[in-house]
Design an enzyme around this catalytic site. Structure first.
Site, PDB file in Angstrom:
ATOM      1  NE  ARG A  84      -0.410   0.351   4.973  1.00 30.60           N
ATOM      2  CZ  ARG A  84      -0.944   0.935   6.039  1.00 30.60           C
ATOM      3  NH1 ARG A  84      -2.199   1.343   6.004  1.00 30.60           N
ATOM      4  NH2 ARG A  84      -0.222   1.116   7.129  1.00 30.60           N
ATOM      5  CG  HIS A 150      -7.594  -1.697   5.223  1.00 29.39           C
ATOM      6  ND1 HIS A 150      -8.757  -1.141   5.727  1.00 29.39           N
ATOM      7  CD2 HIS A 150      -6.698  -1.659   6.243  1.00 29.39           C
ATOM      8  CE1 HIS A 150      -8.561  -0.765   6.971  1.00 29.39           C
ATOM      9  NE2 HIS A 150      -7.311  -1.073   7.310  1.00 29.39           N
ATOM     10  CD  GLU A 254     -10.388  -3.912   6.962  1.00 30.65           C
ATOM     11  OE1 GLU A 254      -9.235  -4.396   6.979  1.00 30.65           O
ATOM     12  OE2 GLU A 254     -10.789  -3.111   7.827  1.00 30.65           O
TER      13      GLU A 254
END
Length: 289
Positions: A84, A150, A254
């Site tokens: 990420r 997420h 998630e």
């Protein structure tokens, strides 16, 4: 153009619907369906590549949370790993209807001793956003990892929201630090929530608002589901969470492989996917009454 490369981000367009993917983290930061934003993005989110994005759909790899085993290869990585917070490459458009694009991340890293490649596909259709991941071990030795989408979903008011189809599943509740079997036919959010439902059966998880389906989440090869909302104190403590009352308008649901590690042999590939649909009919879970 159905897939527009705009320097730091990519915009996918299908009819009147759009999905915007930031190349930093390959994070979906916007999904507009029929004129309405479906994802929650913090007003304090950094979109300049200086840190992971707060909101949208960040990608968690190769570790969920912070590794507790100090001897594990992921122990030196930051929380939720590096995917990420890395710069991904747009590989190109893959499909026309629905419109799809692929993104890639590959190489070796000084803080993780394995060669790997990740291929993320993002596909946009009417009322649907799908994401699929392929993890390939490019190394000469096996490695293990975790993966999670997420996903921050935008909701009108968290106090009216229910998350369904989790009854009967084992829950690791990190707020009360306890594990139990979920008894509630629908999970209401009334305070800080940080729960991992482990080994969830092959069923669609739904987010409801006053009896109306907001979202239906289908999963492939993602056995665990995290339900998260920081509520007031945690939101206040996060510098990039804004506005501080924004927790009223979001819920994280998630899908992931996060309770255990995936072991991938040399040359092996692991694949998984999630599909989020807007609206639809309520899917009733059997055997809960």
């Amino acid at each position: 153009m159905p897939v527009d490369d705009l320097n730091d981000r990519v915009v996918i367009t299908h009819g009147n619907n759009t999905a915007t993917i930031l190349k930093h983290g390959a994070t979906v930061i916007s999904w507009v369906n029929n004129g309405e934003e479906q994802l929650w993005l913090s007003q304090g989110a950094r979109l300049d590549g200086s840190r992971p994005v707060r909101g949208g759909i960040p990608l968690v790899f190769p570790v969920f949370g912070k590794q507790k085993d100090e001897h594990h290869p992921t122990a030196k990585l930051p929380q939720h790993g590096f995917a990420r917070d890395a710069e991904w490459e747009l590989l190109g458009q893959t499909t026309e209807d629905p419109v799809g694009a692929e993104f890639g991340l590959a190489g070796g890293r000084s803080d993780w001793p394995y060669k790997f490649s990740l291929i993320l596909s993002v596909t946009l259709a009417n009322d649907k956003l799908a994401m699929a991941i392929d993890v390939k071990n490019e190394d000469e030795q096996e490695f293990d990892f975790q993966w999670l989408f997420h996903t921050y979903l935008r909701v009108p008011d968290i106090t009216d929201v229910l998350v369904t189809n989790l009854a009967g599943q084992h829950c690791d509740d990190r707020v009360v630090n306890a594990g139990y079997t979920e008894k509630a036919p629908a999970v209401a959010i009334t305070g800080e929530c940080d729960r991992m439902y482990v080994g969830v059966e092959d069923r669609t998880v739904q987010v409801l608002d006053k009896g109306r389906v907001l979202f239906s989440l289908a999963r492939k090869n993602l056995p665990d589901v995290v339900v998260w909302n920081p509520w007031d104190k945690k939101a206040e403590a996060m510098a990039d969470f804004a506005p501080k009352q924004g927790f009223h308008e979001m819920i994280c649901v998630e899908p992931g492989h996060a309770a255990t590690m995936v072991v991938l042999p040399p040359g092996g590939t692991w694949s998984a996917a999630q599909e989020i649909a807007v609206g639809g009919e309520i899917s009733l879970q059997g055997g809960i009454f």
